[in-house]
Enzyme design. Structure first.
Site, mmCIF file in Angstrom:
data_model
loop_
_atom_site.group_PDB
_atom_site.id
_atom_site.type_symbol
_atom_site.label_atom_id
_atom_site.label_comp_id
_atom_site.label_asym_id
_atom_site.label_seq_id
_atom_site.Cartn_x
_atom_site.Cartn_y
_atom_site.Cartn_z
ATOM 1 C CE LYS A 160 40.675 36.523 41.683
ATOM 2 N NZ LYS A 160 40.052 37.693 42.335
ATOM 3 C CG ASP A 199 41.382 30.547 31.111
ATOM 4 O OD1 ASP A 199 40.987 30.904 32.248
ATOM 5 O OD2 ASP A 199 41.763 31.361 30.246
ATOM 6 N N GLY A 200 41.114 28.716 34.238
ATOM 7 C CA GLY A 200 41.896 28.807 35.461
ATOM 8 C C GLY A 200 42.889 29.955 35.482
ATOM 9 N NE ARG A 238 41.997 36.320 46.985
ATOM 10 C CZ ARG A 238 40.839 36.180 46.327
ATOM 11 N NH1 ARG A 238 40.189 37.252 45.905
ATOM 12 N NH2 ARG A 238 40.333 34.993 46.097
ATOM 13 N NE ARG A 256 35.843 32.083 48.449
ATOM 14 C CZ ARG A 256 36.313 33.033 47.653
ATOM 15 N NH1 ARG A 256 35.494 33.952 47.175
ATOM 16 N NH2 ARG A 256 37.586 33.051 47.316
ATOM 17 C CG ASP A 289 30.334 33.343 44.725
ATOM 18 O OD1 ASP A 289 29.191 33.838 44.684
ATOM 19 O OD2 ASP A 289 31.135 33.448 43.790
HETATM 20 P P1 AMP Z 1 34.310 35.482 40.414
HETATM 21 O O1 AMP Z 1 33.361 36.151 39.514
HETATM 22 O O2 AMP Z 1 35.755 35.805 40.136
HETATM 23 O O3 AMP Z 1 33.978 35.647 41.868
HETATM 24 O O4 AMP Z 1 34.221 33.927 40.074
HETATM 25 C C1 AMP Z 1 33.027 33.165 40.194
HETATM 26 C C2 AMP Z 1 33.349 31.721 40.004
HETATM 27 O O5 AMP Z 1 33.868 31.463 38.702
HETATM 28 C C3 AMP Z 1 34.383 31.155 40.974
HETATM 29 O O6 AMP Z 1 34.047 29.829 41.248
HETATM 30 C C4 AMP Z 1 35.654 31.232 40.161
HETATM 31 O O7 AMP Z 1 36.635 30.334 40.617
HETATM 32 C C5 AMP Z 1 35.160 30.868 38.774
HETATM 33 N N1 AMP Z 1 36.025 31.453 37.722
HETATM 34 C C6 AMP Z 1 36.126 32.739 37.371
HETATM 35 N N2 AMP Z 1 37.003 32.904 36.367
HETATM 36 C C7 AMP Z 1 37.489 31.683 36.074
HETATM 37 C C8 AMP Z 1 38.432 31.166 35.124
HETATM 38 N N3 AMP Z 1 39.069 31.953 34.268
HETATM 39 N N4 AMP Z 1 38.659 29.842 35.127
HETATM 40 C C9 AMP Z 1 38.024 29.022 35.960
HETATM 41 N N5 AMP Z 1 37.122 29.423 36.863
HETATM 42 C C10 AMP Z 1 36.847 30.738 36.932
HETATM 43 MG MG MG Z 2 34.530 35.062 43.555
#
Ligand code: AMP
Ligand code: MG
Length: 479
Positions: free
Chosen positions: A105, A117-118, A168, A175, A244
């Site tokens: 992650k 930014d991933g 992880r 999901r 999700d």
């Molecule tokens: P989360 O709030 O972590 O459950 O993320 C919700 C969505 O946003 C998911 O599709 C994640 O993969 C995407 N996401 C969260 N943070 C990032 C990030 N820094 N870069 C790219 N995608 C993100």
């Molecule tokens: Mg999530």
């Protein structure tokens, strides 16, 4: 590392192949040797963990993919989310034959990153590490953290923060939102494949069932009822119960702005983005059921060709959530109150204890923990109120109807009610120090939360409730 690829063996529209993006200077921040051992991994991995689990040198057998999914975020449907910053390397099988996903992650952008930014910052990575280890030690089903690796690169959120990658380990990453992804595209063939995948992976006893989609729905309802009841027993607030972020395995997943209750109040929220309290502590069972209804909608075309019949079956399955939840909650409460037998008024007894706490916003964890002392006549840890006095009298009467020795009762109470939870103020302090390069507070807190039922002297500093100026009122996703 011996990796399998059952998810990547599903058709290509379930995922996208994507390599982790290498990082500048990987450095191992934390390595979960106990988990590595439980998974049957080679102990020699630790020496190479920084390179492997930063994504710089993925295992030779890895077949990295980002998974596609959709999701209902704060009630709003988003047809395409997907792993925007997570990359599945493959699956390991532990010595008991159980299969687990190994996912990075924060390993760089994927086709689902949208504007992100991933990447992940060190704070949220270590928060997930700490809290998931605490949940595991508390006996709550959860994904776990195998490693945290600093990237040596900055990520930019409100300002520049040190970046990190979390590894992880999850029973799977399927999901409710994964089903929604295909339902939104009316791809019934994919839904069928997903149903068989999940049955095979998580609910193998349902194999060959005459109505697999319905049987799966019922199983997930049961697993979530059990999970959310377990959260409620320890005062856990997930914070972002979007569809999700709900795993069909029944494990806690996606630790974002999660928190543990200090003082008890059912309306408590911590997440800075949950302005309306949708995911408040006391709303969690209702939200879980709402999310499960979204899963049910996805499965309708598979449950029955006749639309009305399908709805009737699905509705009955969803209505099963409330009694299942209540049963799990009540049996957990009996343990927390030291009751080995069942009596008709136990539910009222359990609710009235919480009401007495709420009236004075007493500390949730310490109040339950104080019950073992109260069996020995020491009521010091409980609120001194007429309501609590009256409750204690009722409880004592109820205990008098229990078989067994009073001495073993105190021990049973201490085995059911944790002394140490990851207190929000402690977590924040540990993460702030880690961001400055000092991991000592993180390591000390991690050691303490791994022994939640131990209240010996080394645990004491981690047991205390925050003083007013230490109280954390808001938590952040940090995404
Ligand atoms: P989360 O709030 O972590 O459950 O993320 C919700 C969505 O946003 C998911 O599709 C994640 O993969 C995407 N996401 C969260 N943070 C990032 C990030 N820094 N870069 C790219 N995608 C993100
Ligand atoms: Mg999530």
């Amino acid at each position: 590392m011996d990796l399998q690829h059952s998810y990547a063996a599903l058709p290509p529209h379930f995922w996208s192949a994507v390599e982790p993006t290498p990082v500048a200077a990987p450095r191992l921040l934390a390595w979960n040797a106990a988990l590595a051992d439980a998974l049957g991994l080679d102990p020699a991995l630790e020496a190479r963990a920084a390179a492997i689990f930063s994504g710089n040198a993925p295992p030779a057998q890895a077949r990295p993919i980002a998974m596609a999914y959709a999701g209902q975020q704060f009630g709003h449907f988003v047809p395409q989310l997907g792993d925007g910053r997570a990359i599945l390397l493959g699956e390991v099988t532990d010595p008991h034959g159980r299969r687990f996903d190994v996912q990075l992650k924060g390993a760089g952008p994927t086709p689902y990153s949208r504007n992100g930014d991933g990447r992940a910052a060190i704070g949220p990575v270590l928060r997930e590490y700490l809290v998931s280890e605490a949940m595991h030690a508390l006996g709550v089903p959860t994904t776990r953290a195998l490693a945290a690796v600093a990237t040596g690169e900055a990520v930019f959120r409100d300002g520049a923060l040190p970046g990190a990658v979390l590894t992880r380990i999850a029973a799977s990453h399927v999901r409710v939102g994964t089903f929604q992804f295909f339902a939104a595209r009316e791809d019934h063939a994919a839904l069928r494949q997903l149903v068989s995948f999940v049955i095979d992976r998580h609910y193998p006893t349902l194999a060959g069932h005459a109505n697999p989609a319905l049987a799966l729905l019922e199983a997930v309802v049961g697993a979530q009822a059990r999970l959310v009841a377990a959260w409620m027993q320890v005062g856990f607030v997930h914070g972002v119960m979007n569809t999700d972020n709900m795993a069909v395995s029944g494990e806690t997943i996606d630790y974002g702005p999660c928190a543990f209750l200090d003082e008890y109040h059912p309306a408590k929220t911590f997440s800075s983005i949950d302005r309306r309290g949708r995911y408040a502590y006391g709303n969690q069972p209702g939200i879980a059921q709402w999310n499960l209804a979204r899963l049910a909608e996805c499965l309708l075309p598979l449950i029955d060709d006749d639309g009305e019949a399908a709805v009737a079956f699905a509705r009955a399955a969803i209505e099963g959530f409330a009694p299942a939840y209540r049963e799990h909650w009540l049996s957990g409460q009996r343990r927390k109150l030291g009751l080995a037998t069942e009596a008709a008024d136990d539910e009222a007894l359990a609710r009235d204890f919480l009401e007495a706490l709420q009236a004075v916003e007493a500390d949730f964890t310490l109040s339950y923990r104080a019950l073992s002392g109260a069996t020995r006549g020491d009521e010091g840890g409980l609120p001194k109120t007429p309501a609590m006095d009256a409750w204690l009298a009722r409880w004592r009467e109820r205990l008098a109807r229990e078989p067994g020795e009073a001495a073993s009762r105190a021990a049973a109470l201490d085995a059911a009610n944790p002394a140490v939870i990851p207190r929000n103020h402690r977590v924040e302090a540990a993460l702030a120090a880690a961001a400055e390069g000092d991991l000592a507070p993180f390591e000390a807190l991690l050691a303490a939360v791994r022994r939640p039922f131990d209240d010996g002297p080394p645990q004491r500093p981690f047991m205390a409730a925050p003083v007013p100026e230490e109280r954390v009122t808001h938590t952040f996703c940090g995404t």
